[in-house]
Design a protein around this motif. Structure first.
Motif, mmCIF file in Angstrom:
data_model
loop_
_atom_site.group_PDB
_atom_site.id
_atom_site.type_symbol
_atom_site.label_atom_id
_atom_site.label_comp_id
_atom_site.label_asym_id
_atom_site.label_seq_id
_atom_site.Cartn_x
_atom_site.Cartn_y
_atom_site.Cartn_z
ATOM 1 N N GLU A 1 0.851 -1.188 0.000
ATOM 2 C CA GLU A 1 0.000 0.000 0.000
ATOM 3 C C GLU A 1 0.885 1.235 0.000
ATOM 4 O OE1 GLU A 1 -2.890 1.860 3.185
ATOM 5 O OE2 GLU A 1 -3.799 0.102 2.237
ATOM 6 N N LEU A 2 0.699 2.071 -1.014
ATOM 7 C CA LEU A 2 1.446 3.319 -1.135
ATOM 8 C C LEU A 2 0.487 4.491 -0.996
ATOM 9 C CD1 LEU A 2 3.675 2.520 -4.246
ATOM 10 C CD2 LEU A 2 4.252 2.232 -1.843
ATOM 11 N N GLN A 3 1.051 5.661 -0.718
ATOM 12 C CA GLN A 3 0.242 6.876 -0.682
ATOM 13 C C GLN A 3 0.630 7.750 -1.858
ATOM 14 O OE1 GLN A 3 0.335 8.978 3.010
ATOM 15 N NE2 GLN A 3 -0.704 7.352 4.110
ATOM 16 N N ASP A 4 -0.384 8.285 -2.549
ATOM 17 C CA ASP A 4 -0.094 9.202 -3.650
ATOM 18 C C ASP A 4 0.190 10.595 -3.087
ATOM 19 O OD1 ASP A 4 -2.572 10.382 -3.082
ATOM 20 O OD2 ASP A 4 -3.572 9.500 -4.817
ATOM 21 N N GLU A 5 0.423 11.555 -3.973
ATOM 22 C CA GLU A 5 0.790 12.900 -3.532
ATOM 23 C C GLU A 5 -0.297 13.591 -2.722
ATOM 24 O OE1 GLU A 5 1.506 13.711 -7.462
ATOM 25 O OE2 GLU A 5 3.517 12.860 -7.400
ATOM 26 N N GLN A 6 -1.544 13.162 -2.886
ATOM 27 C CA GLN A 6 -2.653 13.746 -2.129
ATOM 28 C C GLN A 6 -2.923 12.985 -0.826
ATOM 29 O OE1 GLN A 6 -3.118 13.010 -5.601
ATOM 30 N NE2 GLN A 6 -2.434 15.097 -6.009
ATOM 31 N N GLY A 7 -2.111 11.968 -0.541
ATOM 32 C CA GLY A 7 -2.267 11.206 0.691
ATOM 33 C C GLY A 7 -3.263 10.068 0.599
ATOM 34 N N HIS A 8 -3.754 9.765 -0.596
ATOM 35 C CA HIS A 8 -4.690 8.664 -0.781
ATOM 36 C C HIS A 8 -3.930 7.349 -0.885
ATOM 37 C CE1 HIS A 8 -6.902 12.171 -2.550
ATOM 38 N NE2 HIS A 8 -7.791 11.720 -1.680
ATOM 39 N N ALA A 9 -4.463 6.330 -0.244
ATOM 40 C CA ALA A 9 -3.839 5.013 -0.292
ATOM 41 C C ALA A 9 -4.163 4.324 -1.610
ATOM 42 C CB ALA A 9 -4.336 4.164 0.873
ATOM 43 N N MET A 10 -3.160 3.654 -2.155
ATOM 44 C CA MET A 10 -3.392 2.841 -3.349
ATOM 45 C C MET A 10 -2.663 1.519 -3.176
ATOM 46 S SD MET A 10 -1.186 4.802 -6.219
ATOM 47 C CE MET A 10 0.535 5.194 -5.982
ATOM 48 N N ARG A 11 -3.372 0.458 -3.500
ATOM 49 C CA ARG A 11 -2.808 -0.878 -3.372
ATOM 50 C C ARG A 11 -2.100 -1.249 -4.665
ATOM 51 N NH1 ARG A 11 -3.902 -6.107 -4.406
ATOM 52 N NH2 ARG A 11 -5.876 -5.688 -5.450
ATOM 53 N N MET A 12 -0.914 -1.806 -4.519
ATOM 54 C CA MET A 12 -0.118 -2.237 -5.663
ATOM 55 C C MET A 12 0.254 -3.698 -5.452
ATOM 56 S SD MET A 12 0.357 0.618 -7.496
ATOM 57 C CE MET A 12 1.903 0.651 -8.388
ATOM 58 N N GLU A 13 0.324 -4.437 -6.542
ATOM 59 C CA GLU A 13 0.742 -5.832 -6.491
ATOM 60 C C GLU A 13 2.254 -5.900 -6.689
ATOM 61 O OE1 GLU A 13 -1.519 -7.615 -9.624
ATOM 62 O OE2 GLU A 13 -3.405 -7.379 -8.534
ATOM 63 N N LEU A 14 2.921 -6.650 -5.849
ATOM 64 C CA LEU A 14 4.366 -6.827 -5.946
ATOM 65 C C LEU A 14 4.653 -7.840 -7.046
ATOM 66 C CD1 LEU A 14 7.239 -6.344 -4.908
ATOM 67 C CD2 LEU A 14 6.812 -8.161 -3.225
ATOM 68 N N GLU A 15 5.268 -7.376 -8.109
ATOM 69 C CA GLU A 15 5.607 -8.250 -9.230
ATOM 70 C C GLU A 15 6.986 -8.865 -9.038
ATOM 71 O OE1 GLU A 15 6.305 -7.394 -13.869
ATOM 72 O OE2 GLU A 15 4.294 -6.902 -13.128
ATOM 73 N N ALA A 16 7.938 -8.061 -8.568
ATOM 74 C CA ALA A 16 9.303 -8.552 -8.368
ATOM 75 C C ALA A 16 10.059 -7.575 -7.488
ATOM 76 C CB ALA A 16 10.021 -8.705 -9.706
ATOM 77 N N GLU A 17 11.163 -8.052 -6.946
ATOM 78 C CA GLU A 17 12.071 -7.177 -6.202
ATOM 79 C C GLU A 17 13.484 -7.690 -6.412
ATOM 80 O OE1 GLU A 17 11.816 -7.763 -1.770
ATOM 81 O OE2 GLU A 17 10.060 -8.937 -2.369
ATOM 82 N N PHE A 18 14.403 -6.755 -6.460
ATOM 83 C CA PHE A 18 15.783 -7.125 -6.752
ATOM 84 C C PHE A 18 16.726 -6.044 -6.275
ATOM 85 C CE2 PHE A 18 13.920 -5.081 -10.438
ATOM 86 C CZ PHE A 18 14.861 -4.147 -10.832
ATOM 87 N N LYS A 19 17.998 -6.378 -6.356
ATOM 88 C CA LYS A 19 19.056 -5.490 -5.906
ATOM 89 C C LYS A 19 20.070 -5.354 -7.036
ATOM 90 C CE LYS A 19 22.059 -5.346 -1.874
ATOM 91 N NZ LYS A 19 22.475 -6.066 -0.690
ATOM 92 N N VAL A 20 20.542 -4.133 -7.251
ATOM 93 C CA VAL A 20 21.629 -3.861 -8.192
ATOM 94 C C VAL A 20 22.661 -3.067 -7.400
ATOM 95 C CG1 VAL A 20 22.321 -2.751 -10.345
ATOM 96 C CG2 VAL A 20 20.064 -3.819 -10.179
ATOM 97 N N GLY A 21 23.826 -3.666 -7.180
ATOM 98 C CA GLY A 21 24.786 -3.045 -6.281
ATOM 99 C C GLY A 21 24.176 -3.029 -4.892
ATOM 100 N N GLU A 22 24.181 -1.881 -4.255
ATOM 101 C CA GLU A 22 23.591 -1.747 -2.922
ATOM 102 C C GLU A 22 22.161 -1.214 -2.970
ATOM 103 O OE1 GLU A 22 24.898 -2.881 -0.018
ATOM 104 O OE2 GLU A 22 26.362 -3.734 -1.409
ATOM 105 N N GLN A 23 21.684 -0.832 -4.145
ATOM 106 C CA GLN A 23 20.343 -0.261 -4.275
ATOM 107 C C GLN A 23 19.311 -1.360 -4.503
ATOM 108 O OE1 GLN A 23 19.153 3.135 -4.009
ATOM 109 N NE2 GLN A 23 17.362 1.816 -3.840
ATOM 110 N N ARG A 24 18.229 -1.309 -3.737
ATOM 111 C CA ARG A 24 17.128 -2.258 -3.877
ATOM 112 C C ARG A 24 15.995 -1.614 -4.671
ATOM 113 N NH1 ARG A 24 16.335 -3.072 2.225
ATOM 114 N NH2 ARG A 24 14.277 -3.724 1.567
ATOM 115 N N TYR A 25 15.295 -2.448 -5.440
ATOM 116 C CA TYR A 25 14.200 -1.976 -6.289
ATOM 117 C C TYR A 25 12.986 -2.875 -6.138
ATOM 118 C CZ TYR A 25 17.828 0.735 -8.619
ATOM 119 O OH TYR A 25 18.849 1.597 -8.880
ATOM 120 N N ALA A 26 11.807 -2.304 -6.355
ATOM 121 C CA ALA A 26 10.559 -3.056 -6.388
ATOM 122 C C ALA A 26 9.868 -2.778 -7.712
ATOM 123 C CB ALA A 26 9.645 -2.644 -5.236
#
Length: 101
Positions: free
Chosen positions: A24-49
């Motif tokens: 669950e993320l919040q948009d710029e207006q503070g509204h909650a939006m549900r997102m489905e996690l498709e994948a997550e990974f790391k490149v170097g020390e940075q993590r991505y979703a």
């Protein structure tokens, strides 16, 4: 063209273990939006979703930075740098699309 290769990417599962597939993320207006996690990974020390809005077509995804605070709280934020977003997007596509024969 991406500056990364498949060897630079390592798959992770921190978000999956914490949120069980939905984030669950919040948009710029503070509204909650549900997102489905498709994948997550790391490149170097940075993590991505890689997140997808419910009902979005396969391949219609959004990329985010993932970080953790010292107390273990996970933060998911927008990738502000266009070049980084493009490089990571290309790398993700390269790693998830079948290799050409």
């Amino acid at each position: 063209m991406t500056i990364y290769s498949r060897e630079d990417l390592s798959w992770t599962s921190d978000l999956k273990e914490t949120f069980d597939g939905d984030v669950e993320l919040q948009d710029e207006q503070g509204h909650a939006m549900r997102m489905e996690l498709e994948a997550e990974f790391k490149v170097g020390e940075q993590r991505y979703a890689v997140l997808r809005r419910p009902g979005a077509a396969v391949g219609e995804h959004e990329l985010y930075h993932v970080s953790s605070s010292t107390d273990g709280e996970i933060s998911i934020t927008t990738i502000e740098d266009d070049d980084e977003w493009e490089d990571i997007s290309e790398l993700y596509d390269e790693c998830t699309l079948p290799e050409e024969l």
